[in-house]
Design a protein around this motif. Structure first.
Motif, mmCIF file in Angstrom:
data_model
loop_
_atom_site.group_PDB
_atom_site.id
_atom_site.type_symbol
_atom_site.label_atom_id
_atom_site.label_comp_id
_atom_site.label_asym_id
_atom_site.label_seq_id
_atom_site.Cartn_x
_atom_site.Cartn_y
_atom_site.Cartn_z
ATOM 1 N N LEU A 89 0.821 -1.215 0.000
ATOM 2 C CA LEU A 89 0.000 0.000 0.000
ATOM 3 C C LEU A 89 0.858 1.271 0.000
ATOM 4 O O LEU A 89 1.524 1.529 -0.983
ATOM 5 C CB LEU A 89 -1.012 -0.065 1.142
ATOM 6 N N CYS B 128 -9.566 -6.047 -2.085
ATOM 7 C CA CYS B 128 -8.795 -5.938 -3.331
ATOM 8 C C CYS B 128 -7.441 -6.628 -3.162
ATOM 9 O O CYS B 128 -6.991 -6.868 -2.035
ATOM 10 C CB CYS B 128 -8.587 -4.468 -3.675
ATOM 11 N N PRO C 259 -4.289 -5.558 -3.510
ATOM 12 C CA PRO C 259 -3.252 -4.902 -2.700
ATOM 13 C C PRO C 259 -3.457 -5.045 -1.188
ATOM 14 O O PRO C 259 -2.483 -5.135 -0.445
ATOM 15 C CB PRO C 259 -3.349 -3.424 -3.135
ATOM 16 N N VAL C 260 -4.713 -5.086 -0.729
ATOM 17 C CA VAL C 260 -4.948 -5.281 0.712
ATOM 18 C C VAL C 260 -4.547 -6.708 1.100
ATOM 19 O O VAL C 260 -3.935 -6.939 2.149
ATOM 20 C CB VAL C 260 -6.416 -4.979 1.075
ATOM 21 N N CYS D 134 -8.415 6.070 -0.151
ATOM 22 C CA CYS D 134 -9.443 5.033 -0.271
ATOM 23 C C CYS D 134 -9.932 4.566 1.111
ATOM 24 O O CYS D 134 -9.151 4.500 2.064
ATOM 25 C CB CYS D 134 -8.806 3.885 -1.037
ATOM 26 N N LYS E 75 -10.332 1.795 2.245
ATOM 27 C CA LYS E 75 -9.581 0.637 2.771
ATOM 28 C C LYS E 75 -8.325 1.076 3.504
ATOM 29 O O LYS E 75 -7.854 0.380 4.395
ATOM 30 C CB LYS E 75 -9.264 -0.338 1.648
ATOM 31 N N PHE E 76 -7.766 2.223 3.120
ATOM 32 C CA PHE E 76 -6.628 2.768 3.876
ATOM 33 C C PHE E 76 -7.109 3.256 5.247
ATOM 34 O O PHE E 76 -6.423 3.097 6.245
ATOM 35 C CB PHE E 76 -6.003 3.962 3.137
ATOM 36 N N HIS F 144 -1.744 2.713 -9.218
ATOM 37 C CA HIS F 144 -1.311 2.903 -7.836
ATOM 38 C C HIS F 144 0.142 2.472 -7.697
ATOM 39 O O HIS F 144 0.550 1.469 -8.290
ATOM 40 C CB HIS F 144 -2.191 2.081 -6.894
ATOM 41 N N TYR G 145 1.673 0.934 -5.462
ATOM 42 C CA TYR G 145 1.883 -0.427 -4.955
ATOM 43 C C TYR G 145 1.553 -1.481 -6.006
ATOM 44 O O TYR G 145 1.862 -2.654 -5.805
ATOM 45 C CB TYR G 145 1.066 -0.673 -3.668
ATOM 46 N N PHE H 99 -5.723 9.673 -4.903
ATOM 47 C CA PHE H 99 -5.185 8.854 -6.002
ATOM 48 C C PHE H 99 -5.811 9.272 -7.319
ATOM 49 O O PHE H 99 -5.143 9.384 -8.343
ATOM 50 C CB PHE H 99 -5.530 7.376 -5.799
ATOM 51 N N SER I 130 -5.815 -3.235 -10.203
ATOM 52 C CA SER I 130 -5.994 -4.524 -9.536
ATOM 53 C C SER I 130 -7.484 -4.811 -9.385
ATOM 54 O O SER I 130 -8.286 -3.898 -9.163
ATOM 55 C CB SER I 130 -5.306 -4.538 -8.175
ATOM 56 N N GLY J 224 -10.973 -5.627 -8.042
ATOM 57 C CA GLY J 224 -11.604 -5.323 -6.760
ATOM 58 C C GLY J 224 -11.383 -3.910 -6.285
ATOM 59 O O GLY J 224 -11.791 -3.558 -5.184
ATOM 60 N N CYS J 225 -10.743 -3.059 -7.110
ATOM 61 C CA CYS J 225 -10.502 -1.670 -6.686
ATOM 62 C C CYS J 225 -11.641 -0.779 -7.170
ATOM 63 O O CYS J 225 -11.815 -0.564 -8.377
ATOM 64 C CB CYS J 225 -9.172 -1.158 -7.250
ATOM 65 N N GLY J 226 -12.415 -0.256 -6.223
ATOM 66 C CA GLY J 226 -13.556 0.592 -6.564
ATOM 67 C C GLY J 226 -13.104 1.882 -7.235
ATOM 68 O O GLY J 226 -13.726 2.345 -8.193
ATOM 69 N N ILE J 227 -12.022 2.472 -6.749
ATOM 70 C CA ILE J 227 -11.551 3.747 -7.311
ATOM 71 C C ILE J 227 -11.086 3.553 -8.749
ATOM 72 O O ILE J 227 -11.443 4.308 -9.650
ATOM 73 C CB ILE J 227 -10.428 4.325 -6.418
HETATM 74 S S1 SF4 Z 1 -9.600 -0.425 -3.255
HETATM 75 FE FE1 SF4 Z 1 -8.191 0.419 -4.773
HETATM 76 S S2 SF4 Z 1 -7.412 2.311 -3.886
HETATM 77 FE FE2 SF4 Z 1 -8.311 1.097 -2.219
HETATM 78 S S3 SF4 Z 1 -6.586 -0.089 -1.380
HETATM 79 FE FE3 SF4 Z 1 -7.586 -1.368 -2.903
HETATM 80 S S4 SF4 Z 1 -6.447 -0.977 -4.819
HETATM 81 FE FE4 SF4 Z 1 -5.974 0.671 -3.371
#
Ligand code: SF4
Length: 331
Positions: free
Chosen positions: A11, A54, A56-57, A89, A91-92, A192, A194, A242, A267, A269-272
């Motif tokens: 991340l 997603c 990256p998480v 986001c 998730k952060f 992103h 990451y 982002f 990636s 599953g990333c809503g953004i």
């Molecule tokens: S949903 Fe998208 S912006 Fe949020 S952590 Fe996952 S990849 Fe990153």
């Protein structure tokens, strides 16, 4: 013995790790990074994260697993906002809670909230809170933070001058050492940090482009003021940090026409990304007439398929430059 702080390579890692590493080392802690992403880290992350998250998480949780038995604390700040009137986001924002919910028997987390929407006084308090894990000496914490900011600035300047932090180590973004390349291409790689700079997640995309003698441009190499200037032209303010960075970059590229193509690494599953990538594609293709390739990666993506798509994209650009009178924008 020095307190050991674990920093996961996921991340926010590629944006901020030099800042926090320098900060804690100046306070006398030993900073331990998780290993670069590999299959074991991915598998551990997938096993220890809710399915809906997603990629990256999941990878971040794999890095937490990699550190959990080696350190006294794991650094998982609650990052709400790093620019005024903007948010990262969700998730952060909920990352410490997600980590604690998903992984058992963890050492304590350094889970201080970072929120630039609160007052300046609150930001000072925030820095002290990060430092209190090591010392109660406010002067020492302030000095460590001043050193950390210098280290962070050097890191950003190094990237801007054409070095890409792949897995935390710099590689040059261009092939200037090779002077006799014919039909040299320049490609913007966006997404992103990451996703782009983690060679396992991106399936080594940046090195593959370099092997094909492609010069690379990433949003981190574009002047931040230029990105902001273009982002300010959006009809509606983009309140995701982002998104603002990527859309500002897309508008700059469409106008500057200084690349032969754009590769967007996203990636699953990333809503953004589901919104930004579409807007980015429109700006590139329609307004900039720049070829666009979207690489969406999840834990099941095969490298052979990605290689084929990259090769086909590069061939298409070469054909286009040769046959359609589109002289390469780069040389
Ligand atoms: S949903 Fe998208 S912006 Fe949020 S952590 Fe996952 S990849 Fe990153």
């Amino acid at each position: 013995m020095a307190i050991k702080i674990g920093i996961p390579r996921g991340l926010w890692f590629y944006d901020y790790y030099p800042l926090w590493k320098t900060f804690y080392e100046h306070l006398g802690a030993e900073v331990i990074l998780s290993r670069p992403t590999n299959k074991q880290i991915l598998d551990q992350g997938v096993k220890n994260t809710v399915d809906e998250a997603c990629l990256p998480v999941k990878i971040f949780n794999g890095h937490v697993m990699d550190l959990k038995d080696k350190v006294d604390y794991i650094f998982v700040p609650k990052m709400m906002s790093v620019y005024e009137k903007e948010y990262i986001c969700p998730k952060f924002c909920g990352l410490p809670e997600m980590v604690v919910h998903s992984i058992k028997n963890l050492p304590p987390l350094i889970d201080v909230e970072i929120n630039f929407n609160k007052s300046r006084k609150n930001l000072d308090e925030t820095i002290y809170k990060f430092g209190y894990y090591i010392t109660k000496d406010k002067g020492k914490i302030k000095r460590a933070y001043a050193e950390a900011l210098k280290s962070y600035q050097r890191y950003k300047d190094t990237i801007k001058s054409g070095n890409l932090p792949v897995d935390g180590k710099f590689i040059e973004s261009n092939n200037s050492a090779i002077s006799n390349i014919k039909n040299k291409k320049r490609i913007a790689v966006v997404g992103h940090t990451y996703n782009m700079y983690d060679s396992y997640t991106s399936m080594n995309l940046l090195n593959k482009l370099k092997e094909n003698q492609v010069d690379i441009l990433t949003p981190e190499m574009i002047d931040f003021n230029i990105i902001n200037k273009y982002a300010d032209e959006l009809e509606k303010k983009m309140f995701w940090s982002f998104g603002r960075k990527l859309l500002g970059a897309s508008m700059y590229l469409a106008q500057a026409k200084n690349v032969d193509g754009v590769i967007y690494v996203s990636s699953f599953g990333c809503g953004i990304d589901s919104i930004i990538q579409d807007l980015f594609e429109r700006k590139s293709r329609r307004e900039g007439k720049i070829p666009f390739l979207l690489l969406t990666i999840d834990e099941h993506t095969g490298e052979a398929g990605i290689n084929t798509r990259i090769e086909a994209f590069l061939d298409m650009i070469e054909w286009r430059n040769r046959n359609e009178g589109n002289l390469s924008a780069h040389g």
